[in-house]
Design an enzyme around this catalytic site. Structure first.
Site: not given
Ligand code: NAD
Length: 244
Positions: A132, A136
């Protein structure tokens, strides 16, 4: 017309939800709530609250929904066990869709992962890799946790004992009862997940790559439309998509 209130409206997902709502004919955004706003002041304007704020805010939002008998779609991830229990406590009072991932592709990946684990059996080593974007906050991703839960369920393993979060040092040989989970962070990656089934002589990899938040936003809005007409209960995206 289904009237939706977004919490976490100024965030990455909140903005994607606002943009995607224009594509739904029978759905309108009734209010947008972020830090500093009071959900209680606007909750009467909506039928469903769609929450993409922060894991620690979700239980309080669900409490308000239960008080006002509003359905809720929960998109936040990274909840503690205590937060999860607080959210689940309201499942007999209101309809909730709670999903670690609202994309149709990832929900198909969930289905395929269960099927592959059942077919391949206990000789295959199980590893999950996710990547990600650098912003995040939680790791591993909620989706990786859901994939691990599916694998643990098929193998009849207790996930907190089986989960192996990365490896470093002299960790010894891999045991058959491990589920490896590895989180990579960097750049602007929206969300990649791969489940690896590895045996001597062959390896199967199931991968999903999201290239836009629209896929999550459209799924969450579809869930909002669906849940507005449901009786109280705890549902997930597989229910919404009719995959069960
Ligand atoms: P983000 O940080 O860009 O946005 C979060 C927003 O919530 C921010 O604007 C913040 O100000 C706001 N917020 C924080 N606390 C709040 C509170 N108490 N009340 C109201 N607003 C509050 O994050 P993001 O990338 O949009 O992700 C949001 C959440 O959704 C994360 O938990 C993420 O893991 C999750 N997520 C889930 C899916 C899925 O399909 N289920 C997909 C993407 C992201």
């Amino acid at each position: 017309m289904t009237r939706v209130i977004i919490t976490g409206a100024k965030g990455r997902m909140g903005q994607a939800l606002t943009a995607c709502a224009r594509n739904f004919r029978d759905l309108e955004i009734a209010a947008r709530v972020d830090m500093g706003d009071e959900l209680s002041a606007v909750i009467s304007k909506g039928d469903v609250v769609v929450d993409f704020s922060l894991h620690s805010a979700t239980a309080g939002i669900v409490e308000l929904c239960a008080k006002d008998k509003k359905a809720v779609v929960i998109g936040t991830t990274g909840h503690s066990d205590k937060e999860k229990a607080q959210i689940e406590r309201r499942k007999n009072e209101i309809a909730m869709v709670w999903a670690s991932n609202f994309s149709t592709g990832v929900n198909t990946l969930f289905w395929l992962t269960r099927k592959a684990a059942e077919i391949l059996g206990p000789d295959f080593d199980l590893e999950i890799v996710e990547m990600h974007h650098r912003m995040k906050k939680d790791a591993p991703s909620g989706t990786a946790k859901s994939l691990a839960e599916i694998l643990a369920g098929v193998r009849k393993l207790q996930l907190d004992k089986a989960a192996r979060h990365g490896r470093a040092g002299i960790v010894g040989e891999r045991t058959p009862s491990e589920i490896g989970i590895h989180s990579i962070r960097g750049g602007d990656v929206v969300g990649d997940h791969t489940v690896i089934f590895a045996n001597a002589g062959e390896r199967l990899e199931l991968s999903h790559k999201a290239s836009s938040r629209e896929t999550f936003a459209n799924g969450a809005l579809r869930a909002a439309f669906w849940v507005a007409k449901r009786p109280p209960g705890l549902y997930d995206m597989q229910d919404v998509l009719g995959l069960k």
